[in-house]
Design a protein around this motif. Structure first.
Motif, PDB file in Angstrom:
ATOM      1  N   LEU A   1       0.832  -1.190   0.000  1.00 43.11           N
ATOM      2  CA  LEU A   1       0.000   0.000   0.000  1.00 43.11           C
ATOM      3  C   LEU A   1       0.867   1.240   0.000  1.00 43.11           C
ATOM      4  CD1 LEU A   1      -2.799  -1.260   2.385  1.00 43.11           C
ATOM      5  CD2 LEU A   1      -2.682  -1.410  -0.084  1.00 43.11           C
TER       6      LEU A   1
ATOM      7  N   ASP B   1       2.968   5.202  -7.549  1.00 42.07           N
ATOM      8  CA  ASP B   1       2.709   6.385  -6.729  1.00 42.07           C
ATOM      9  C   ASP B   1       3.455   7.601  -7.275  1.00 42.07           C
ATOM     10  OD1 ASP B   1       1.147   4.854  -5.082  1.00 42.07           O
ATOM     11  OD2 ASP B   1       2.646   4.650  -3.501  1.00 42.07           O
TER      12      ASP B   1
ATOM     13  N   ARG C   1      -3.286  -1.846  -5.257  1.00 38.65           N
ATOM     14  CA  ARG C   1      -2.752  -0.856  -6.186  1.00 38.65           C
ATOM     15  C   ARG C   1      -3.657  -0.728  -7.417  1.00 38.65           C
ATOM     16  NH1 ARG C   1      -0.055   1.087  -3.034  1.00 38.65           N
ATOM     17  NH2 ARG C   1       2.117   1.748  -3.100  1.00 38.65           N
TER      18      ARG C   1
ATOM     19  N   GLN D   1      -6.722   1.364  -6.628  1.00 34.56           N
ATOM     20  CA  GLN D   1      -6.471   2.798  -6.543  1.00 34.56           C
ATOM     21  C   GLN D   1      -6.353   3.419  -7.936  1.00 34.56           C
ATOM     22  OE1 GLN D   1      -6.724   4.426  -3.782  1.00 34.56           O
ATOM     23  NE2 GLN D   1      -6.284   6.432  -4.685  1.00 34.56           N
TER      24      GLN D   1
ATOM     25  N   ARG E   1      -9.781   3.739  -9.368  1.00 32.48           N
ATOM     26  CA  ARG E   1     -10.469   4.885  -8.762  1.00 32.48           C
ATOM     27  C   ARG E   1     -10.037   6.179  -9.446  1.00 32.48           C
ATOM     28  NH1 ARG E   1      -8.458   9.682  -6.252  1.00 32.48           N
ATOM     29  NH2 ARG E   1     -10.162  10.562  -5.020  1.00 32.48           N
ATOM     30  N   ASP E   2      -8.741   6.337  -9.670  1.00 30.69           N
ATOM     31  CA  ASP E   2      -8.248   7.544 -10.323  1.00 30.69           C
ATOM     32  C   ASP E   2      -8.725   7.650 -11.771  1.00 30.69           C
ATOM     33  OD1 ASP E   2      -6.944   8.115  -7.975  1.00 30.69           O
ATOM     34  OD2 ASP E   2      -4.989   7.389  -8.661  1.00 30.69           O
TER      35      ASP E   2
ATOM     36  N   ALA F   1     -13.071  -0.357  -9.149  1.00 30.03           N
ATOM     37  CA  ALA F   1     -12.247  -0.097  -7.965  1.00 30.03           C
ATOM     38  C   ALA F   1     -12.849  -0.752  -6.736  1.00 30.03           C
ATOM     39  CB  ALA F   1     -12.107   1.410  -7.761  1.00 30.03           C
TER      40      ALA F   1
ATOM     41  N   LEU G   1     -10.919  -3.722  -4.678  1.00 24.90           N
ATOM     42  CA  LEU G   1     -10.500  -3.481  -3.298  1.00 24.90           C
ATOM     43  C   LEU G   1     -11.226  -4.401  -2.317  1.00 24.90           C
ATOM     44  CD1 LEU G   1     -10.307   0.399  -3.444  1.00 24.90           C
ATOM     45  CD2 LEU G   1      -8.381  -1.165  -3.089  1.00 24.90           C
TER      46      LEU G   1
ATOM     47  N   CYS H   1      -7.216  -2.100   3.164  1.00 23.73           N
ATOM     48  CA  CYS H   1      -8.096  -2.311   2.012  1.00 23.73           C
ATOM     49  C   CYS H   1      -9.521  -1.853   2.315  1.00 23.73           C
ATOM     50  CB  CYS H   1      -8.085  -3.778   1.598  1.00 23.73           C
ATOM     51  SG  CYS H   1      -6.502  -4.359   0.956  1.00 23.73           S
TER      52      CYS H   1
ATOM     53  N   ARG I   1      -9.933   1.851   2.143  1.00 26.07           N
ATOM     54  CA  ARG I   1     -10.052   2.388   0.778  1.00 26.07           C
ATOM     55  C   ARG I   1     -11.448   2.158   0.210  1.00 26.07           C
ATOM     56  NH1 ARG I   1      -4.399   2.122  -2.545  1.00 26.07           N
ATOM     57  NH2 ARG I   1      -3.109   3.074  -0.926  1.00 26.07           N
TER      58      ARG I   1
ATOM     59  N   GLU J   1     -13.502   4.866   1.678  1.00 24.69           N
ATOM     60  CA  GLU J   1     -13.261   6.135   0.991  1.00 24.69           C
ATOM     61  C   GLU J   1     -14.059   6.214  -0.306  1.00 24.69           C
ATOM     62  OE1 GLU J   1      -8.962   6.294   0.613  1.00 24.69           O
ATOM     63  OE2 GLU J   1      -8.946   7.981   2.002  1.00 24.69           O
TER      64      GLU J   1
END
Length: 558
Positions: free
Chosen positions: A47, A189, A219, A222, A225-226, A233, A237, A253, A256, A259
């Protein structure tokens, strides 16, 4: 012809005693397991952090790894997150070993990476100078082919928000060991923060070709999601949480997933997931803050203050202080808000002394609660360093607050441009663009983007969401006359992903279930943890009451 990586791997296999992995007495590890432990335990990226657990140099005996330190090694071998007590034990053991064996380059690298991980997990940037000294000692001891130290330095640079340095170290590591899977999450990242979304896609493709499991799926989730693929996503997750091998990994996890639920305007579901995360790992401070955010959206202000206060007591992260300050400000507690904003400044100053660049967070804060012109100066410099979607949005908003809406619109458009990564479904980003357009009297686009923000998440901010509702009411309905134009068009569907983006997974995605209808029951617990208690169903949202004031604020350390 053998490559440098192959020669290094063979040398490590020949040099490494079986005791380094802490096997049961009389049990001999297979060659396959030894190779996995050398490649995976030597650099496990989980993560947001990195934990390296490495063998010793050939001329020295390998330190034993029983108890807590052994569990940290086992977690790393599985690509999972070690618990904080186990990580602390591992650090103590490696420090003790290096006092007797100061020229063990791989243990120096392991210690440096563990310092980075602990600094990230505890919000204590004082570990970063220690990490740098350990990692540079490793690199000085073995300057050539030291992939472990390079990975540790990349992780440290990410933690300090020095993404150009992280790119340098990470790409140097990949050049030496292109099949070392643990480097690619670091680069994902890094590339995202640098605004290089095509490189994100390439790194993710390489990662998924080399490795599977919960850490990799996290990963993937994420990145989805972006991309704005929230259903994918959520599914990825949720699956990652079910496959997690430690409570800490499962909590990360589930956080996320929570979120995602909050971002799409589902605070009751978000609260459920944050509660599950805390049942798995009560020390997961990000889920405490997420719980506070969800409770604010549900109108449960007193409980929200308590959740934020608990998060700040555990980990005084500046972003938590900003959120709690805005909550206090939204209910008229100006002195309490100021205390949180002062805490934010102190934490940013302390982080800066340890090499952390918090320009993005500080620029956001100054735009709304300080000097917008100072925020513009700070964020222009940040844009030069890290031209991401988040920086474009922050700079555009700072320019708007400073009165330069024409230039602000350029950055607001950049933050929502699919060709530059602007595919994330963010209520805050949509609202920022809509407000800039409203100030420029572009009523049609303003109505569309402010309306989009409230459709995505009607309670995206305790301060800004009420203003968004007022602005939308003031804009009124589009004219029934006149042609359908850019200015008064209905909201557009979310743009399709670029052809360069990773392919959307479809095989395990049930077409009939959206995230809103997926069961909210707790996922299966990790093998090493007892099943978390099912949190009680969230009550119906309560209307905020002026009489429901939170208790007098205390300092985070109280």
């Amino acid at each position: 012809m053998k490559t440098e990586e192959t020669e290094e791997t063979e040398r490590n296999e020949a040099e490494r005693p079986a005791a380094a992995t802490g096997p049961e007495p009389g049990r001999r590890l297979s060659p396959l397991v030894q190779r996995v432990l050398i490649g995976t335990v030597a650099g496990s990226v989980v993560l947001g952090g990195v934990l390296l657990v490495l063998p010793s140099s050939p001329e020295r005996a390998t330190p034993p790894a029983p108890g807590s330190a052994g569990r940290a090694m086992d977690a790393a071998a599985a690509g999972a997150t070690a618990s904080l007590p186990d990580l602390t034990a591992l650090i103590g053991e490696r420090e003790s070993y290096l006092r007797a064996h100061p020229r063990d380059d791989r243990t120096w690298a392991a210690l440096g990476a563990a310092y980075v991980e602990r600094g990230l997990r505890t919000a204590d940037s004082a570990y970063y100078p220690k990490a740098e000294r350990a990692l540079r000692t490793s690199l000085k001891t073995r300057p050539s082919g030291n992939v472990d130290a390079l990975n540790g330095l990349a992780a440290l640079a990410n933690a300090r928000h020095d993404y150009r340095a992280a790119k340098k170290w990470g790409e140097a590591s990949v050049k030496l060991a292109p099949k070392r899977w643990t480097t690619y999450p670091l680069l994902i990242d890094t590339y995202g923060q640098l605004g290089d979304y095509k490189a994100v896609d390439r790194a993710l493709k390489k990662l998924t070709g080399l490795r599977s499991g919960a850490a990799v799926m996290a990963r993937e989730g994420q990145v989805y999601r972006d991309r704005g693929w929230r259903d994918d996503a959520l599914a990825t997750l949720t699956d990652a949480a079910a496959l997690a091998s430690t409570p800490s990994e499962q909590a990360a996890c589930l956080h996320r997933v929570g979120e995602l639920a909050w971002e799409r305007g589902e605070p009751a579901e978000a609260l459920n997931y944050f509660s599950q995360a805390l049942a798995a790992d009560p020390d997961h401070d990000a889920s405490l803050a997420g719980k506070g955010r969800a409770l604010v959206s549900l109108g449960r202000t007193t409980e929200a203050v308590q959740a934020y206060r608990s998060a700040l007591t555990k980990r005084p992260r500046p972003e938590y202080a900003l959120e709690m300050g805005e909550l206090y400000e939204s209910i008229g507690f100006s002195d309490a808000a100021k205390a949180q904003y002062d805490l934010l400044r102190k934490r940013v100053e302390a982080d800066g002394a340890n090499g952390v660049d918090d320009s993005l967070l500080l620029g956001r804060f100054e735009s709304d609660h300080g000097d917008p012109r100072a925020a513009v100066t700070r964020l222009r410099a940040e844009w030069e360093r890290a031209p991401s979607v988040q920086t474009a949005d922050a700079l555009g908003w700072a320019l708007h607050k400073a009165g330069d809406d024409k230039e602000a619109l350029k950055y607001a458009k950049r933050a929502t441009d699919p060709e530059h990564g602007g595919t994330v479904r963010s209520a805050l980003i949509a609202y920022h663009r809509g407000e800039v357009e409203r100030e420029l009297e572009l009523d049609g686009p303003a109505r569309r983007h402010i309306g989009e923000a409230l459709r995505i998440n009607p309670a995206f901010s305790p301060l800004l969401a009420p203003l968004a509702k007022e602005a939308l009411t003031a804009l009124g309905e589009p004219s029934a006359d006149g042609p359908e134009t850019e200015a008064n068009a209905a909201p557009r569907p979310h743009p399709a992903p670029r052809s360069s983006a990773p392919e959307r997974p479809a095989a395990r995605r049930p077409a009939s279930k959206s995230p809103a209808t997926r069961p909210a029951a707790p996922v299966a617990p990790p093998r090493s943890a007892a099943p978390p208690a099912t949190p009680p169903a969230a009550p119906a949202p309560a209307k905020p009451s002026s009489r429901q004031a939170p208790p007098a604020p205390k300092s985070p350390g109280a």
